[in-house]
Design a protein around this motif. Structure first.
Motif, PDB file in Angstrom:
ATOM      1  N   SER A  37       0.835  -1.207   0.000  1.00 27.26           N
ATOM      2  CA  SER A  37       0.000   0.000   0.000  1.00 27.26           C
ATOM      3  C   SER A  37       0.874   1.263   0.000  1.00 27.26           C
ATOM      4  O   SER A  37       0.561   2.241  -0.684  1.00 27.26           O
ATOM      5  N   LEU A  51      -4.647   2.397   2.317  1.00 29.83           N
ATOM      6  CA  LEU A  51      -4.414   2.397   3.765  1.00 29.83           C
ATOM      7  C   LEU A  51      -3.180   1.588   4.123  1.00 29.83           C
ATOM      8  O   LEU A  51      -3.017   0.460   3.679  1.00 29.83           O
ATOM      9  N   THR A  59      -4.798  -4.767   4.654  1.00 28.00           N
ATOM     10  CA  THR A  59      -5.581  -4.854   3.427  1.00 28.00           C
ATOM     11  C   THR A  59      -6.229  -6.232   3.347  1.00 28.00           C
ATOM     12  O   THR A  59      -5.560  -7.232   3.141  1.00 28.00           O
ATOM     13  N   ASP A  75      -4.727  -3.189  -5.252  1.00 22.97           N
ATOM     14  CA  ASP A  75      -3.987  -3.489  -4.014  1.00 22.97           C
ATOM     15  C   ASP A  75      -4.515  -4.810  -3.461  1.00 22.97           C
ATOM     16  O   ASP A  75      -5.663  -4.907  -3.050  1.00 22.97           O
TER      17      ASP A  75
END
Ligand code: GTP
Ligand code: MG
Length: 191
Positions: A37, A51, A59, A75
């Motif tokens: 990320s 995030l 994640t 992501d």
């Protein structure tokens, strides 16, 4: 690459939920907490779009970000995080594998490794599998800022020989490798 716009689109828990626009996708894979990320934010010049967290497993779904209204950054949840239940790990694994196998518009997978650790057994399995399913692959070694400069070159050369692929050194903090990675992404995505 000039980033005109970058925004979060959605998080998906099933491949059927991939955004319907059909834009090309660039996915980011790697162990939990490796810095996926952070790398995405660095590439996009955004601080908190994806995030990040110092605790692994941040994640949990597959997150789509739309860039310049022309492609997606994807992501992926990190693999190999020991502190979640086996059932949860299996469900992430299924989600990641199903996405990487079935996505129609996936152009390239950026496989991220930790420059201090090198490719782990799980990383090697992932790289072999991505090669087997014939997904275009770029390998990035991140957190290079944490290595003494005189060691970095030698270590990365060793890793590169081990996996028989070139490796791009990267630091999300110092922005090392950002330009080079953009060039490589543009090259593989235009094929
Ligand atoms: P999951 O979503 O849990 O799989 O993690 P992730 O791979 O997305 O990692 P994330 O970007 O959240 O980063 C994990 C930790 O590593 C954070 O504390 C980051 O600040 C730190 N980190 C990420 N990239 C770098 C880097 O290039 N250099 C340094 N020194 N720290 C980094
Ligand atoms: Mg993450």
């Amino acid at each position: 690459m000039k980033i005109v716009s970058a925004h979060y689109v959605k998080s998906i828990a099933k491949v059927e939920q991939i955004p319907s626009k059909g834009l090309p996708e660039i996915a980011f894979a790697g162990r939990s907490n490796v810095g996926k990320s952070s790398l995405i934010n660095c590439m996009l010049n955004r601080k908190k779009l994806a995030l990040t967290s110092s605790s692994p497993g941040k994640t949990r779904y597959i997150n789509f970000f739309e860039i310049n209204e022309t492609f997606y950054f994807v992501d992926l949840p990190g693999y190999g995080y020991a502190k979640v239940s086996q059932a949860e790990r299996n469900s992430w694994k299924r989600l990641i594998e199903s996405y990487l196998t079935n996505s129609v518009n996936l152009r390239c997978v950026i496989q991220i490794i930790d420059s201090r650790i090198g490719p782990t057994d799980l990383d090697l399995t992932m790289i072999e599998w991505l090669t087997y399913i014939e997904r275009p692959l770029l390998i990035v070694a991140t957190k290079i800022d944490k290595l003494p400069q005189n060691k970095a070159g030698k270590l990365l050369k060793q890793y590169s020989q081990k996996i028989n692929l070139p490796i791009i050194p990267f630091s999300a903090i110092k922005k090392t490798g950002r330009k080079e990675l953009w060039q490589m992404i543009q090259k593989v995505s235009s094929n």
